[in-house]
Design a protein around this motif. Structure first.
Motif, PDB file in Angstrom:
ATOM      1  N   ILE A   1      26.835 -12.454  51.446  1.00 43.37           N
ATOM      2  CA  ILE A   1      28.198 -12.472  50.908  1.00 43.37           C
ATOM      3  C   ILE A   1      28.457 -13.890  50.551  1.00 43.37           C
ATOM      4  CG2 ILE A   1      30.713 -12.383  51.502  1.00 43.37           C
ATOM      5  CD1 ILE A   1      29.867 -10.025  53.325  1.00 43.37           C
ATOM      6  N   LYS A   2      28.225 -14.726  51.251  1.00 46.19           N
ATOM      7  CA  LYS A   2      28.316 -16.352  50.830  1.00 46.19           C
ATOM      8  C   LYS A   2      27.342 -16.630  49.605  1.00 46.19           C
ATOM      9  CE  LYS A   2      30.100 -17.986  55.272  1.00 46.19           C
ATOM     10  NZ  LYS A   2      29.901 -18.950  56.427  1.00 46.19           N
ATOM     11  N   PHE A   3      26.258 -16.138  49.626  1.00 48.28           N
ATOM     12  CA  PHE A   3      25.617 -16.359  48.355  1.00 48.28           C
ATOM     13  C   PHE A   3      26.255 -15.805  47.198  1.00 48.28           C
ATOM     14  CE2 PHE A   3      22.636 -14.856  45.052  1.00 48.28           C
ATOM     15  CZ  PHE A   3      22.017 -15.834  44.795  1.00 48.28           C
ATOM     16  N   LEU A   4      26.790 -14.749  47.281  1.00 50.00           N
ATOM     17  CA  LEU A   4      27.660 -14.312  45.834  1.00 50.00           C
ATOM     18  C   LEU A   4      28.818 -14.800  45.642  1.00 50.00           C
ATOM     19  CD1 LEU A   4      27.343 -10.398  46.671  1.00 50.00           C
ATOM     20  CD2 LEU A   4      26.358 -11.648  44.847  1.00 50.00           C
ATOM     21  N   SER A   5      29.367 -15.391  46.749  1.00 43.77           N
ATOM     22  CA  SER A   5      30.747 -16.322  46.451  1.00 43.77           C
ATOM     23  C   SER A   5      30.511 -17.667  45.984  1.00 43.77           C
ATOM     24  CB  SER A   5      31.594 -16.243  47.970  1.00 43.77           C
ATOM     25  OG  SER A   5      30.929 -17.020  48.712  1.00 43.77           O
ATOM     26  N   THR A   6      29.424 -18.128  46.351  1.00 43.31           N
ATOM     27  CA  THR A   6      28.942 -19.361  45.664  1.00 43.31           C
ATOM     28  C   THR A   6      28.254 -19.429  44.542  1.00 43.31           C
ATOM     29  OG1 THR A   6      27.194 -19.634  47.233  1.00 43.31           O
ATOM     30  CG2 THR A   6      29.208 -20.464  47.970  1.00 43.31           C
ATOM     31  N   LYS A   7      27.295 -18.565  44.398  1.00 42.42           N
ATOM     32  CA  LYS A   7      26.375 -18.627  43.202  1.00 42.42           C
ATOM     33  C   LYS A   7      26.715 -17.891  42.046  1.00 42.42           C
ATOM     34  CE  LYS A   7      23.724 -20.991  45.690  1.00 42.42           C
ATOM     35  NZ  LYS A   7      23.429 -22.667  45.506  1.00 42.42           N
ATOM     36  N   LEU A   8      27.535 -16.718  42.030  1.00 36.49           N
ATOM     37  CA  LEU A   8      27.987 -15.843  40.857  1.00 36.49           C
ATOM     38  C   LEU A   8      28.492 -16.997  39.802  1.00 36.49           C
ATOM     39  CD1 LEU A   8      29.234 -12.623  42.280  1.00 36.49           C
ATOM     40  CD2 LEU A   8      26.957 -13.208  40.988  1.00 36.49           C
ATOM     41  N   LYS A   9      29.117 -17.831  40.317  1.00 32.01           N
ATOM     42  CA  LYS A   9      30.022 -18.769  39.379  1.00 32.01           C
ATOM     43  C   LYS A   9      29.209 -19.700  38.414  1.00 32.01           C
ATOM     44  CE  LYS A   9      31.500 -21.595  42.793  1.00 32.01           C
ATOM     45  NZ  LYS A   9      32.520 -22.258  43.957  1.00 32.01           N
ATOM     46  N   THR A  10      27.956 -19.675  39.198  1.00 29.03           N
ATOM     47  CA  THR A  10      27.078 -20.657  38.493  1.00 29.03           C
ATOM     48  C   THR A  10      26.265 -19.924  37.312  1.00 29.03           C
ATOM     49  OG1 THR A  10      25.239 -20.307  39.952  1.00 29.03           O
ATOM     50  CG2 THR A  10      27.103 -21.980  40.471  1.00 29.03           C
ATOM     51  N   LEU A  11      26.367 -18.683  37.248  1.00 30.90           N
ATOM     52  CA  LEU A  11      25.369 -17.757  36.315  1.00 30.90           C
ATOM     53  C   LEU A  11      26.100 -17.902  34.792  1.00 30.90           C
ATOM     54  CD1 LEU A  11      24.449 -15.035  38.843  1.00 30.90           C
ATOM     55  CD2 LEU A  11      22.916 -16.911  37.959  1.00 30.90           C
ATOM     56  N   PRO A  12      25.376 -17.951  33.768  1.00 25.77           N
ATOM     57  CA  PRO A  12      25.787 -17.845  32.476  1.00 25.77           C
ATOM     58  C   PRO A  12      26.342 -16.673  32.059  1.00 25.77           C
ATOM     59  CG  PRO A  12      23.501 -17.932  32.582  1.00 25.77           C
ATOM     60  CD  PRO A  12      23.938 -17.969  34.001  1.00 25.77           C
ATOM     61  N   ASP A  13      27.095 -16.472  31.078  1.00 23.63           N
ATOM     62  CA  ASP A  13      27.880 -15.279  30.519  1.00 23.63           C
ATOM     63  C   ASP A  13      26.921 -14.283  30.223  1.00 23.63           C
ATOM     64  OD1 ASP A  13      30.304 -16.785  30.996  1.00 23.63           O
ATOM     65  OD2 ASP A  13      30.548 -16.906  28.835  1.00 23.63           O
ATOM     66  N   GLU A  14      25.576 -14.260  29.744  1.00 23.91           N
ATOM     67  CA  GLU A  14      24.608 -13.659  29.361  1.00 23.91           C
ATOM     68  C   GLU A  14      24.162 -12.860  30.347  1.00 23.91           C
ATOM     69  OE1 GLU A  14      22.742 -17.748  28.598  1.00 23.91           O
ATOM     70  OE2 GLU A  14      24.569 -16.938  28.277  1.00 23.91           O
ATOM     71  N   VAL A  15      24.253 -13.464  31.683  1.00 18.81           N
ATOM     72  CA  VAL A  15      23.683 -12.889  32.790  1.00 18.81           C
ATOM     73  C   VAL A  15      24.949 -11.914  33.359  1.00 18.81           C
ATOM     74  CG1 VAL A  15      22.768 -13.004  35.234  1.00 18.81           C
ATOM     75  CG2 VAL A  15      22.085 -14.478  33.361  1.00 18.81           C
ATOM     76  N   LEU A  16      26.094 -12.529  33.458  1.00 19.13           N
ATOM     77  CA  LEU A  16      27.132 -11.637  33.980  1.00 19.13           C
ATOM     78  C   LEU A  16      27.970 -11.160  33.104  1.00 19.13           C
ATOM     79  CD1 LEU A  16      28.974 -14.122  36.766  1.00 19.13           C
ATOM     80  CD2 LEU A  16      27.412 -12.062  37.235  1.00 19.13           C
ATOM     81  N   THR A  17      27.229 -10.076  32.616  1.00 17.56           N
ATOM     82  CA  THR A  17      28.013  -9.242  31.517  1.00 17.56           C
ATOM     83  C   THR A  17      29.082  -8.515  31.991  1.00 17.56           C
ATOM     84  OG1 THR A  17      26.279  -7.418  31.796  1.00 17.56           O
ATOM     85  CG2 THR A  17      25.709  -9.071  30.270  1.00 17.56           C
ATOM     86  N   LYS A  18      29.723  -7.764  31.185  1.00 16.59           N
ATOM     87  CA  LYS A  18      30.510  -6.730  31.656  1.00 16.59           C
ATOM     88  C   LYS A  18      30.207  -5.566  32.488  1.00 16.59           C
ATOM     89  CE  LYS A  18      34.358  -3.617  29.755  1.00 16.59           C
ATOM     90  NZ  LYS A  18      35.014  -3.097  28.771  1.00 16.59           N
ATOM     91  N   GLU A  19      28.744  -5.068  32.188  1.00 13.43           N
ATOM     92  CA  GLU A  19      28.396  -4.078  32.961  1.00 13.43           C
ATOM     93  C   GLU A  19      27.970  -4.545  34.259  1.00 13.43           C
ATOM     94  OE1 GLU A  19      27.242  -4.717  29.789  1.00 13.43           O
ATOM     95  OE2 GLU A  19      28.475  -3.270  28.784  1.00 13.43           O
ATOM     96  N   VAL A  20      27.504  -5.703  34.278  1.00  9.75           N
ATOM     97  CA  VAL A  20      27.099  -6.535  35.710  1.00  9.75           C
ATOM     98  C   VAL A  20      28.376  -6.553  36.583  1.00  9.75           C
ATOM     99  CG1 VAL A  20      26.388  -8.428  36.667  1.00  9.75           C
ATOM    100  CG2 VAL A  20      25.123  -7.421  34.883  1.00  9.75           C
ATOM    101  N   GLU A  21      29.569  -7.020  35.796  1.00 19.95           N
ATOM    102  CA  GLU A  21      30.904  -7.345  36.480  1.00 19.95           C
ATOM    103  C   GLU A  21      31.209  -5.714  37.087  1.00 19.95           C
ATOM    104  OE1 GLU A  21      32.380 -11.547  34.949  1.00 19.95           O
ATOM    105  OE2 GLU A  21      33.483  -9.802  34.510  1.00 19.95           O
ATOM    106  N   GLU A  22      31.093  -4.887  36.405  1.00 21.92           N
ATOM    107  CA  GLU A  22      31.737  -3.667  37.032  1.00 21.92           C
ATOM    108  C   GLU A  22      30.869  -3.181  38.276  1.00 21.92           C
ATOM    109  OE1 GLU A  22      31.181  -1.099  33.358  1.00 21.92           O
ATOM    110  OE2 GLU A  22      33.187  -1.719  32.318  1.00 21.92           O
ATOM    111  N   LEU A  23      29.605  -3.255  38.026  1.00 24.02           N
ATOM    112  CA  LEU A  23      28.902  -2.828  39.198  1.00 24.02           C
ATOM    113  C   LEU A  23      28.911  -3.869  40.507  1.00 24.02           C
ATOM    114  CD1 LEU A  23      26.378  -1.546  40.494  1.00 24.02           C
ATOM    115  CD2 LEU A  23      25.108  -3.555  39.517  1.00 24.02           C
ATOM    116  N   ILE A  24      29.373  -5.269  40.459  1.00 28.63           N
ATOM    117  CA  ILE A  24      29.863  -5.888  41.375  1.00 28.63           C
ATOM    118  C   ILE A  24      31.322  -5.395  42.026  1.00 28.63           C
ATOM    119  CG2 ILE A  24      30.702  -8.197  42.018  1.00 28.63           C
ATOM    120  CD1 ILE A  24      28.742  -9.394  39.652  1.00 28.63           C
ATOM    121  N   LEU A  25      32.103  -4.968  40.989  1.00 30.09           N
ATOM    122  CA  LEU A  25      33.361  -4.297  41.615  1.00 30.09           C
ATOM    123  C   LEU A  25      33.177  -3.255  42.259  1.00 30.09           C
ATOM    124  CD1 LEU A  25      36.353  -4.289  41.605  1.00 30.09           C
ATOM    125  CD2 LEU A  25      36.551  -3.446  39.481  1.00 30.09           C
TER     126      LEU A  25
END
Length: 524
Positions: A152-176
């Motif tokens: 959980i801490k990995f996600l809370s600290t590292k997600l924000k460092t990833l570029p937009d092409e990695v965190l696409t809308k579909e990826v964010e929907e999966l996270i939610l």
């Protein structure tokens, strides 16, 4: 078990085979057997196995298991080498498994090893974000506690460092989607981290996205359940959830549901609230949250009823003047205590909700009650003026470093509180009462600081959420300002300069640490 020489010889066979490397299965098997050798053989195997892994799909399971044996080796240098090479196994259907393995390896106490695991996870995240999330959430939902916590801490600290092409809308929907599953059963600290993760997603920056987050918080807060003021965990959960919701509220995302709950269930029980947090003024905390939320309250079904509850609670902290004896002196021995911090919150909340029912004081109260209220306001205002003069005199001519002493910081906040109350009382003294004035709550950041302090770039709107402090609260740092003795002497209230925050550890009950113990078994 192959020797170092045999490992090098078979490595040479594979390296020279170029396009026909897949035909030398026996040579690759020798390299896999290297994990059974000594330290030198294992180090070579850790490098050679991943190099030719993709050429032998039929040996994929054997190769991954061999590498995992090296990841668990007693020799830290072998473990580090094996972990460093793990991303090379993250191909096709193997990627979620590798992500799952790396997530479990987050439990290491070796800092260099831990950093390698983090880097490896980030590496495969960029290859296939969805597959990596599958491995991470699998461990969050089913892994042992230390792995869950670090994932959980990995996600809370590292997600924000990833570029937009990695965190696409579909990826964010999966996270939610996956986060919602986890939120069915979390501790308080985990809940805060997930709110940090979700509120940082681009797709949830919209009005509808913020509304979704508010609904998630409301579900955690159990707003449909009966409120038990005697249960410290119940009170703590409500407060912590509300703190997560406050920054999400705006003119388009309303706080109505929370404000209604506070008015109907919390205010009537204010004096009986209990808290597990030592040294916390729980009543003031509740009133501060209510004040912050009141700015964004939408249409309320039982507005008049709830405004009456708020009004009645305000009256409790606005005393009538003491009766005077024939000689003009007080008949009693003590002056009423003026709780300025409490009154600021209650008066501000009443002022905000009163805008929605501007004739409440004139049409909904009988003449006697209105007269009583104005007497209380007048008495409070008189005491207020005394304090304002004393505070201004004490701070007169002080700038820069002089204003940074603890004593003067307390006085600066005290002056903000008393000025705010003064403005609001003046509004209510209008005929008919007015609700037009705007004040910034005393604990909120202001752009143009009072008393000659330098400008800052912080938000000044009265409804904006407070900036979060980087560190947790210093519960023992709360200060009390004691004004000079005199006719209106009283305890001015508590001024907590530290931002609120910090959950208790796991707790029992729905959604707050009721997760059972997990058996570990072998890793992976």
């Amino acid at each position: 078990m192959p020797t170092v020489e045999e490992l090098y010889r078979n490595y040479g066979i594979l390296a020279d085979a170029t396009e026909q490397v897949g035909q030398h299965k026996d040579a690759y098997q020798v390299i896999l057997d290297g994990v059974k050798g000594g330290t030198k053989e294992k180090r070579l195997a850790a490098q050679f196995i991943p190099k030719f892994f993709k050429h032998f799909p039929e040996l994929a399971d054997s190769a991954i298991n061999a590498q995992l044996d090296l990841c668990e080796d007693e020799d830290v240098s072998i473990r580090r080498q094996a972990i460093k090479e793990l991303p090379q196994f993250a191909t096709g259907e193997n990627l979620p498994r590798v992500a799952d393995i790396l997530t479990q390896l987050l439990q290491t106490d070796d800092s260099a090893e831990f950093n390698l695991v983090n880097n490896a996870l980030l590496s495969i995240f960029k290859m296939d974000a969805k597959g990596t999330l599958g491995g991470l959430f699998s461990q969050i939902l089913q892994g042992e506690d230390i792995v869950r916590e670090r994932a959980i801490k990995f996600l809370s600290t590292k997600l924000k460092t990833l570029p937009d092409e990695v965190l696409t809308k579909e990826v964010e929907e999966l996270i939610l989607t996956e986060s919602k599953k986890v939120l069915e059963d979390v501790t308080g600290e985990e809940f805060v981290l997930f709110m940090k993760i979700l509120s940082g997603l681009k797709s949830l920056q919209t009005v509808s996205g913020r509304q979704q987050l508010v609904e998630l918080v409301a579900e955690q807060a159990d707003l449909e359940q009966t409120f038990n003021p005697a249960d410290p965990d119940c009170v703590d959960r409500l407060l912590q959830c509300t703190r997560q919701a406050v920054p999400l509220f705006s003119k388009n995302v309303h706080s109505t549901r929370f404000v209604t709950y506070f008015c109907e269930h919390v205010l009537p029980n204010l004096s009986s609230l209990t808290t597990p947090v030592e040294g916390l003024d729980i009543q003031l905390e509740v009133l501060k949250l209510l004040a912050e939320m009141s700015s964004f309250c939408g249409d309320m079904e039982k507005l008049e009823t709830n405004l009456k509850k708020l009004f009645d609670k305000l009256l409790e902290y606005m005393p009538l003047p003491p009766e005077e004896a024939e000689n003009g002196e007080n008949a009693g021995n003590e002056e009423p205590k003026l709780q300025f911090s409490y009154v600021e919150c209650l008066l501000y909340s009443f002022h905000q909700l009163g805008r929605k029912l501007p004739d409440f004081l004139t049409a909904k109260l009988n003449a006697e009650k209105l007269k009583d209220f104005k007497i209380r306001l007048q008495y409070f205002a008189r005491g207020l003026q005394v304090y304002i003069r004393q505070l201004r005199l004490a701070l007169q001519g002080k700038t820069g470093e002089a204003l940074k002493t603890e004593e003067n910081k307390i006085k600066v906040v005290a002056l903000k509180i008393t000025n705010n109350i003064n403005v609001l009382i003046k509004d209510l003294f209008h005929i008919p009462p007015s609700y037009k004035s705007t004040v910034t709550l005393s604990w909120k950041p202001v752009q143009k600081a009072e008393l000659g302090q330098k400008r800052t770039n912080e938000d000044t709107t009265s409804g904006s959420p407070p900036k979060k402090a980087a560190a947790g609260p210093k519960r023992d740092a709360r200060q009390i300002y004691n004004p000079p003795s005199g006719k209106y002497s009283s305890n001015l209230g508590n001024f907590n300069y530290e931002q609120r925050g910090g959950f208790r550890g796991s707790r029992g009950g729905r959604g707050w640490g009721g997760r059972g113990n997990r058996s570990r078994g072998r890793l992976y």
